[in-house]
Design a protein around this motif. Structure first.
Motif, mmCIF file in Angstrom:
data_model
loop_
_atom_site.group_PDB
_atom_site.id
_atom_site.type_symbol
_atom_site.label_atom_id
_atom_site.label_comp_id
_atom_site.label_asym_id
_atom_site.label_seq_id
_atom_site.Cartn_x
_atom_site.Cartn_y
_atom_site.Cartn_z
ATOM 1 N N ALA A 1 5.837 -2.152 -9.886
ATOM 2 C CA ALA A 1 4.855 -1.101 -9.622
ATOM 3 C C ALA A 1 5.343 -0.214 -8.490
ATOM 4 N N ARG A 2 4.946 1.035 -8.536
ATOM 5 C CA ARG A 2 5.261 1.989 -7.469
ATOM 6 C C ARG A 2 4.042 2.063 -6.554
ATOM 7 N N ILE A 3 4.041 1.224 -5.515
ATOM 8 C CA ILE A 3 2.918 1.238 -4.575
ATOM 9 C C ILE A 3 3.306 1.857 -3.240
ATOM 10 N N ASP A 4 4.595 2.141 -3.038
ATOM 11 C CA ASP A 4 5.068 2.846 -1.845
ATOM 12 C C ASP A 4 5.255 4.305 -2.229
ATOM 13 N N GLN A 5 4.562 5.186 -1.518
ATOM 14 C CA GLN A 5 4.461 6.562 -1.988
ATOM 15 C C GLN A 5 4.982 7.568 -0.968
ATOM 16 N N ILE A 6 5.536 8.645 -1.507
ATOM 17 C CA ILE A 6 5.827 9.854 -0.744
ATOM 18 C C ILE A 6 5.106 10.981 -1.462
ATOM 19 N N MET A 7 4.154 11.594 -0.772
ATOM 20 C CA MET A 7 3.329 12.624 -1.384
ATOM 21 C C MET A 7 3.311 13.854 -0.486
ATOM 22 N N VAL A 8 3.208 15.024 -1.089
ATOM 23 C CA VAL A 8 3.358 16.260 -0.317
ATOM 24 C C VAL A 8 2.304 17.287 -0.700
ATOM 25 N N ARG A 9 2.120 18.244 0.227
ATOM 26 C CA ARG A 9 1.302 19.421 -0.030
ATOM 27 C C ARG A 9 1.938 20.609 0.694
ATOM 28 N N GLY A 10 2.014 21.745 0.013
ATOM 29 C CA GLY A 10 2.567 22.935 0.631
ATOM 30 C C GLY A 10 4.078 22.992 0.647
ATOM 31 N N MET A 11 4.732 22.135 -0.129
ATOM 32 C CA MET A 11 6.189 22.127 -0.220
ATOM 33 C C MET A 11 6.597 21.601 -1.591
ATOM 34 N N ASP A 12 7.868 21.730 -1.901
ATOM 35 C CA ASP A 12 8.350 21.425 -3.245
ATOM 36 C C ASP A 12 9.317 20.242 -3.220
ATOM 37 N N PRO A 13 8.961 19.096 -3.816
ATOM 38 C CA PRO A 13 9.928 17.991 -3.912
ATOM 39 C C PRO A 13 11.082 18.379 -4.843
ATOM 40 N N VAL A 14 12.301 18.080 -4.428
ATOM 41 C CA VAL A 14 13.458 18.397 -5.266
ATOM 42 C C VAL A 14 14.172 17.148 -5.768
ATOM 43 N N SER A 15 13.962 16.011 -5.107
ATOM 44 C CA SER A 15 14.539 14.755 -5.607
ATOM 45 C C SER A 15 13.796 13.593 -4.970
ATOM 46 N N ALA A 16 13.796 12.459 -5.669
ATOM 47 C CA ALA A 16 13.147 11.248 -5.172
ATOM 48 C C ALA A 16 13.867 10.053 -5.762
ATOM 49 N N TRP A 17 13.994 8.983 -4.954
ATOM 50 C CA TRP A 17 14.745 7.825 -5.415
ATOM 51 C C TRP A 17 14.368 6.599 -4.587
ATOM 52 N N THR A 18 14.785 5.427 -5.056
ATOM 53 C CA THR A 18 14.625 4.204 -4.285
ATOM 54 C C THR A 18 15.958 3.841 -3.644
ATOM 55 N N LEU A 19 15.882 3.210 -2.489
ATOM 56 C CA LEU A 19 17.076 2.771 -1.775
ATOM 57 C C LEU A 19 17.356 1.301 -2.084
ATOM 58 N N PRO A 20 18.564 0.836 -1.781
ATOM 59 C CA PRO A 20 18.894 -0.580 -2.036
ATOM 60 C C PRO A 20 17.976 -1.525 -1.272
ATOM 61 N N ARG A 21 17.864 -2.715 -1.785
ATOM 62 C CA ARG A 21 16.979 -3.721 -1.202
ATOM 63 C C ARG A 21 17.431 -4.110 0.202
ATOM 64 N N THR A 22 16.452 -4.320 1.078
ATOM 65 C CA THR A 22 16.705 -4.829 2.419
ATOM 66 C C THR A 22 16.161 -6.260 2.496
ATOM 67 N N ASN A 23 15.863 -6.737 3.705
ATOM 68 C CA ASN A 23 15.273 -8.070 3.854
ATOM 69 C C ASN A 23 13.779 -8.085 3.603
ATOM 70 N N SER A 24 13.216 -6.957 3.204
ATOM 71 C CA SER A 24 11.790 -6.862 2.948
ATOM 72 C C SER A 24 11.477 -7.212 1.502
ATOM 73 N N ASP A 25 10.171 -7.410 1.226
ATOM 74 C CA ASP A 25 9.738 -7.625 -0.151
ATOM 75 C C ASP A 25 9.390 -6.311 -0.853
ATOM 76 N N HIS A 26 9.606 -5.184 -0.182
ATOM 77 C CA HIS A 26 9.454 -3.861 -0.776
ATOM 78 C C HIS A 26 10.808 -3.160 -0.769
ATOM 79 N N LEU A 27 11.015 -2.248 -1.701
ATOM 80 C CA LEU A 27 12.175 -1.369 -1.646
ATOM 81 C C LEU A 27 11.829 -0.132 -0.823
#
Length: 344
Positions: A310-336
């Protein structure tokens, strides 16, 4: 010699003859299936299941939340309903049911309409002015310094961290100090930036302690109001269903804070413990665009890190234009960690 040529020719002639034989057998098999009077009568159960599956996906927003927040639970994992399509296809083929095969077209088309753009279209492009990252680092992270360095290696201009344990904050500050000159920590959330921060303050999301903040980032292209939030966790309990009441109350409070924001450009970074499909997050999602939805490649699932569902970690915007979005490699956390680039 003539006999050898005849044998050689015969062996060569076996190939088209065998191929033609296979095609004839396949056509005969299909013809028997077509003429079988049970072809249309069989498979009414999988056909009915296909119809129900399509209706659930079409009308998911009408499924009530009154009992165990069933609607929100379904919407959290809504894309995964597509797995029932190939399962029903196998059943239809085994049952040799034309009725089930035709009925199966309905959920397949509905799923593609809902998620085909996410699944098959890479909407990313060049031209971003600001790169941001958000990461729930996990309060029980055994190596916060390494996690911090891995996030900094992303090259992000602004980094938001959630679930900061108080005793680990100095470690994160030390590890990020060389890359990010400015930072603020409020409660269990923090913001690190290459650009100056001002007006940093906690945001009350009705939890009794601080799990959200707001700060103004003075970028070279103007001010951006950045919110960092970690909404309450949700649980699935046998006797209570999807327990999300506190999260829903916090989402409403966060939505009110964003609605009152006076800066034109707004970014929300954080672990919202919910997906963009979840109606309970409407106080927030109705005001902002999802960077993943607008400029991502695929679903961008972020949790759990071992097998993201599931995508529960979010990046959301207003007043600007997203041009790319991605996930990063796993760290020691239980989230990416998740990242996005926006054009200001």
């Amino acid at each position: 010699m003539a006999q050898a040529d005849t044998q050689e020719t015969g062996r060569r002639g076996d190939i088209p003859e065998q191929t033609g034989s296979r095609v004839r057998r396949l056509l005969d098999h299909l013809d028997r299936w077509r003429r079988d009077p049970g072809t249309w009568r069989r498979g009414t159960v999988p056909a009915g299941c296909a119809a129900v599956l399509a209706l659930v996906m079409i009308f998911h927003a009408q499924i009530p939340n009154d009992v165990g927040n069933l609607g929100s639970l379904l919407e959290t994992f809504l894309p995964w309903l597509g797995l029932f399509v190939p399962l029903l296809l196998v059943i239809a083929l085994v049952r040799r049911s034309a009725t089930a095969l035709i009925a199966l077209l309905l959920p397949a088309v509905v799923w593609l309409n809902l998620f085909g753009g996410l699944m098959f279209a890479d909407k990313s492009r060049a031209g971003g002015d600001l790169t941001v990252v958000t990461h729930n680092v996990n309060a029980d992270n055994p190596d916060p310094a390494t996690t911090a360095r891995e996030v900094a290696a992303s090259g992000a201009d602004v980094v938001a961290l959630e679930e900061l344990r108080g005793s680990a904050v100095p470690t994160y500050e030390q590890a990020l100090r060389d890359t990010y000159k400015y930072h603020t920590v409020k409660g269990t959330v923090g913001l690190w930036s290459k650009y100056p921060l001002r007006d940093s303050e906690p945001v009350d999301i009705k939890m009794g302690w601080t799990r959200a903040l707001r700060s103004t980032v003075a970028t070279p292209r103007g001010d951006v109001a950045v919110y960092v939030a970690h909404l309450p966790s949700v649980r699935v309990k046998f006797n209570a269903g999807f327990t999300a009441g506190q999260r829903d109350d916090s989402a409403e409070a966060l939505g009110e804070a964003i609605a009152a924001e006076r800066v034109d450009k707004v970014i929300l970074l954080g672990d919202l413990n919910g997906t963009m499909n979840d109606r309970a997050l409407a106080p927030v999602t109705s005001q902002l665009r999802s960077a993943q939805g607008a400029a991502g490649d695929g679903f961008g699932f972020s949790w759990p890190a071992s097998f993201p569902m599931a995508r529960i970690d979010q990046i959301m915007v207003r007043g600007m234009d997203p041009v790319s979005a991605w996930t990063l490699p796993r760290t020691n956390s239980d989230h990416l960690p998740v990242a996005a680039s926006v054009k200001l």
